[in-house]
Design an enzyme around this catalytic site. Sequence first.
Site, PDB file in Angstrom:
ATOM      1  N   ASP A  21      77.390  46.569 103.616  1.00  0.00           N
ATOM      2  CA  ASP A  21      77.298  47.602 102.900  1.00  0.00           C
ATOM      3  C   ASP A  21      77.274  48.451 101.836  1.00  0.00           C
ATOM      4  OD1 ASP A  21      75.689  50.541 104.125  1.00  0.00           O
ATOM      5  OD2 ASP A  21      77.167  51.129 105.079  1.00  0.00           O
ATOM      6  N   ARG A  34      66.643  50.524  95.512  1.00  0.00           N
ATOM      7  CA  ARG A  34      67.409  50.077  95.936  1.00  0.00           C
ATOM      8  C   ARG A  34      67.470  48.042  96.606  1.00  0.00           C
ATOM      9  NH1 ARG A  34      69.785  53.543  99.533  1.00  0.00           N
ATOM     10  NH2 ARG A  34      69.411  51.769 101.566  1.00  0.00           N
ATOM     11  N   ASN A  69      67.103  49.255 110.771  1.00  0.00           N
ATOM     12  CA  ASN A  69      66.577  49.823 109.468  1.00  0.00           C
ATOM     13  C   ASN A  69      65.429  49.409 109.941  1.00  0.00           C
ATOM     14  OD1 ASN A  69      69.558  47.686 108.617  1.00  0.00           O
ATOM     15  ND2 ASN A  69      68.988  49.302 108.266  1.00  0.00           N
ATOM     16  N   ARG A  72      63.535  52.374 108.274  1.00  0.00           N
ATOM     17  CA  ARG A  72      63.244  52.422 106.711  1.00  0.00           C
ATOM     18  C   ARG A  72      61.856  52.256 106.088  1.00  0.00           C
ATOM     19  NH1 ARG A  72      68.916  49.560 104.068  1.00  0.00           N
ATOM     20  NH2 ARG A  72      70.716  51.010 105.063  1.00  0.00           N
ATOM     21  N   LEU A 196      80.884  51.926 113.299  1.00  0.00           N
ATOM     22  CA  LEU A 196      80.473  49.929 113.261  1.00  0.00           C
ATOM     23  C   LEU A 196      78.656  50.261 113.327  1.00  0.00           C
ATOM     24  CD1 LEU A 196      83.662  49.951 116.513  1.00  0.00           C
ATOM     25  CD2 LEU A 196      83.787  49.146 113.874  1.00  0.00           C
TER      26      LEU A 196
END
Length: 248
Positions: A21, A34, A69, A72, A196
Amino acid sequence: MTLKDKINSKNIPEHVAIIMDGNGRWAKQHGKLRVFGHENGVTAVKKIVEAAAEIGVKNLTLYAFSTENWKRPQSEINALMNLLIKALNKELDSLNKNKIKLYAIGELDKLPSKTYNELQKAISTTESNDKMNLILALSYSSKWEIIEATKKISSKVLSGEIDINAINDKLFSSFLCTANFPDPSLLIRTSGEYRLSNFLLWQIAYAELYFTDKLWPDFGREDFFEAILDYQNRERRFGKTSEQLKQK
Ligand code: FPP
């Protein structure tokens, strides 16, 4: 004495799982987009895979893309999928040279077909390697996996193939995507988040948890060895008392 020299080779975690992460924050800190963070994240992946193989970790699972994800921006998803293809192509020789066998867990049919095909190609090319299993969690979430396992078991109960009383920890585990691997004994999460994030919830029931503030692209060999040393200093009691362990 280097950190690596301090590691006890007789107490290497059989399976290390990592929540990588902080790529986005790392990119921001460097005044970049990013994607730049993810590109540097791939460099960190290479370093950690090599370091893990070097000290004798037998199974390494990396959380590369979660079910969540998919929410995104499409441009970031595309960039991640392309990076994965690029990384697989670039590192395939090195995986074979280091005898690393590639696996993928997750809802793989959700991946774009090019990514899926390249992934399957890399998996079959590394099939006969036996030094370390590198397991990529892609389009993965633990709740999805547990629900899938439950559906499969239920259907076998309904057809009479499984007796309901035969359902136990071992049987349930054998229906998870990780059936081929031992449960992780160490879970590492970078970037100072204490969550988690829907990762291997069943499998980490007894894992040691290690959190570090380092952002993933900055997480290197020495940081990995530090996590291993921290693990080796823990007392793993599995519900027993400290005294019981000493009696062994
Ligand atoms: C988390 O950082 C990282 C990801 C969601 C993707 C991880 C992917 C890679 C390291 C590259 C591809 C992987 C392989 C195995 C070749 P984040 O974007 O959530 O960072 P943030 O929390 O700072 O925004």
